[in-house]
Design a protein around this motif. Structure first.
Motif, PDB file in Angstrom:
ATOM      1  N   ARG A   6     -14.384 -31.920  16.390  1.00  0.00           N
ATOM      2  CA  ARG A   6     -15.045 -31.270  17.525  1.00  0.00           C
ATOM      3  C   ARG A   6     -14.386 -31.623  18.852  1.00  0.00           C
ATOM      4  NH1 ARG A   6     -15.982 -29.617  21.561  1.00  0.00           N
ATOM      5  NH2 ARG A   6     -17.933 -28.970  22.570  1.00  0.00           N
ATOM      6  N   ASP A   7     -14.029 -32.866  19.078  1.00  0.00           N
ATOM      7  CA  ASP A   7     -13.467 -33.282  20.363  1.00  0.00           C
ATOM      8  C   ASP A   7     -12.074 -32.716  20.610  1.00  0.00           C
ATOM      9  OD1 ASP A   7     -15.768 -34.700  20.883  1.00  0.00           O
ATOM     10  OD2 ASP A   7     -14.948 -36.619  20.211  1.00  0.00           O
ATOM     11  N   LYS A   8     -11.414 -32.235  19.566  1.00  0.00           N
ATOM     12  CA  LYS A   8     -10.082 -31.658  19.726  1.00  0.00           C
ATOM     13  C   LYS A   8     -10.122 -30.169  20.081  1.00  0.00           C
ATOM     14  CE  LYS A   8      -8.112 -34.664  16.126  1.00  0.00           C
ATOM     15  NZ  LYS A   8      -7.388 -34.666  14.819  1.00  0.00           N
ATOM     16  N   LEU A   9     -11.261 -29.557  19.884  1.00  0.00           N
ATOM     17  CA  LEU A   9     -11.364 -28.115  20.068  1.00  0.00           C
ATOM     18  C   LEU A   9     -11.677 -27.758  21.517  1.00  0.00           C
ATOM     19  CD1 LEU A   9     -13.514 -27.227  16.918  1.00  0.00           C
ATOM     20  CD2 LEU A   9     -11.019 -27.248  17.130  1.00  0.00           C
ATOM     21  N   PRO A  10     -11.172 -26.610  22.003  1.00  0.00           N
ATOM     22  CA  PRO A  10     -11.503 -26.172  23.356  1.00  0.00           C
ATOM     23  C   PRO A  10     -13.010 -25.956  23.496  1.00  0.00           C
ATOM     24  CG  PRO A  10      -9.684 -24.888  22.450  1.00  0.00           C
ATOM     25  CD  PRO A  10     -10.246 -25.677  21.320  1.00  0.00           C
ATOM     26  N   ASP A  11     -13.584 -26.465  24.561  1.00  0.00           N
ATOM     27  CA  ASP A  11     -15.030 -26.327  24.759  1.00  0.00           C
ATOM     28  C   ASP A  11     -15.458 -24.861  24.768  1.00  0.00           C
ATOM     29  OD1 ASP A  11     -15.537 -29.026  24.839  1.00  0.00           O
ATOM     30  OD2 ASP A  11     -15.350 -29.179  27.021  1.00  0.00           O
ATOM     31  N   LYS A  12     -14.609 -23.988  25.318  1.00  0.00           N
ATOM     32  CA  LYS A  12     -14.973 -22.576  25.412  1.00  0.00           C
ATOM     33  C   LYS A  12     -15.138 -21.927  24.047  1.00  0.00           C
ATOM     34  CE  LYS A  12     -10.229 -20.778  25.584  1.00  0.00           C
ATOM     35  NZ  LYS A  12      -9.259 -19.962  26.358  1.00  0.00           N
ATOM     36  N   CYS A  13     -14.545 -22.525  23.026  1.00  0.00           N
ATOM     37  CA  CYS A  13     -14.613 -21.955  21.678  1.00  0.00           C
ATOM     38  C   CYS A  13     -15.829 -22.423  20.894  1.00  0.00           C
ATOM     39  CB  CYS A  13     -13.349 -22.310  20.885  1.00  0.00           C
ATOM     40  SG  CYS A  13     -11.833 -21.630  21.571  1.00  0.00           S
TER      41      CYS A  13
END
Length: 258
Positions: A89-96
């Motif tokens: 989760r922490d690696k993913l873009p927040d917008k996604c």
């Protein structure tokens, strides 16, 4: 409508559904490369996906999530409790990263998330409507709850778990704790249970059924098909006319276009 089950089973799960021109992927439990190849084989590019939906956080449902989402910057929907358990989760873009509520609209597709009984944080299945069409995905089920049965009612297409044969599970190599987990109410559905729920849910016409999430150790596609067919025939169903059964596989795409 078209449905392509790119992979189904304990080694990985990913299902592509297109309805009304809108394209979604349910789960990304195989590598991004395999997802790309599987989609390409049916004429779809991964970048065309409108959304990715996650049923729950177990590895066989999120293995390709990290790379797929970062590569294509697509919106991905999961329950808040599932997001807390997803390692990438922490690696993913927040917008996604989107929180999945009870109902989600993607174009003309209306997607209802319903609770399932499984040993995950907040697992769900999906009921997808577009116009008069209804497709339901219900896997990783320890038992058929009223919510699951309600979701399955009057579906045109069902992707339903038929995970194991109880005798194969009992006599198989798994340790006892794992056997109890699989056969428990937060585990997986047997072939017999799958047949029984299909036999009692109401239909509005011909129902297409994919038998999904088969165990490679405790089941076989032919056995799942045989058991479910026998249950339905014993209840008076005409296979091939009222209900059409399809197998799914861990490494081969199972498809339906309609």
């Amino acid at each position: 409508m078209q449905i392509h089950i790119l992979a189904s089973g304990s080694t990985g799960n990913a299902t592509f559904i297109e309805m009304g021109g809108h394209k979604i992927l349910i789960d990304a439990g195989i590598s991004t490369r395999r997802i790309e190849q599987g989609l390409a084989a049916v004429g779809v590019k991964a970048g065309e996906l409108d959304a990715l939906l996650i049923t729950h956080e177990h590895t066989d449902h999120i293995r390709g999530l990290d790379v797929l989402v970062r590569r294509y910057q697509m919106p991905v929907y999961a329950r808040p409790a599932a997001w807390e358990k997803i390692p990438c989760r922490d690696k993913l873009p927040d917008k996604c990263c989107r929180e999945l509520g009870s109902v989600l609209e993607i174009g003309s597709m209306e997607i209802e998330a319903f609770a399932t009984s499984h040993d995950a944080a907040d697992p769900v299945g999906f009921s997808i409507r577009q116009g008069r069409l209804k497709c339901v995905l219900a896997t990783d089920l320890g038992e058929i709850t009223p919510a699951v049965e309600k979701a399955l009612a009057y579906a045109d297409t069902v992707i339903l778990e038929a995970n194991h044969d109880p005798l194969m599970l009992q006599e198989g190599p798994y340790p006892m704790y794992l056997k109890k987990r699989i056969s428990g109410i937060r585990g997986h559905l047997s072939n017999q249970q799958a047949g029984e729920v299909l036999a009692r849910i109401p239909r509005s016409g011909v129902m297409q059924v994919f038998l999904a999430h088969l165990s490679q150790q405790n089941n076989h596609p032919r056995l799942a098909l045989q058991t479910v067919s026998q249950v339905l025939e014993n209840r008076g169903y005409k296979l091939g006319e009222e209900v059409l059964l399809h197998r799914t596989y861990p490494n081969t795409t199972a498809s339906m276009r309609g």
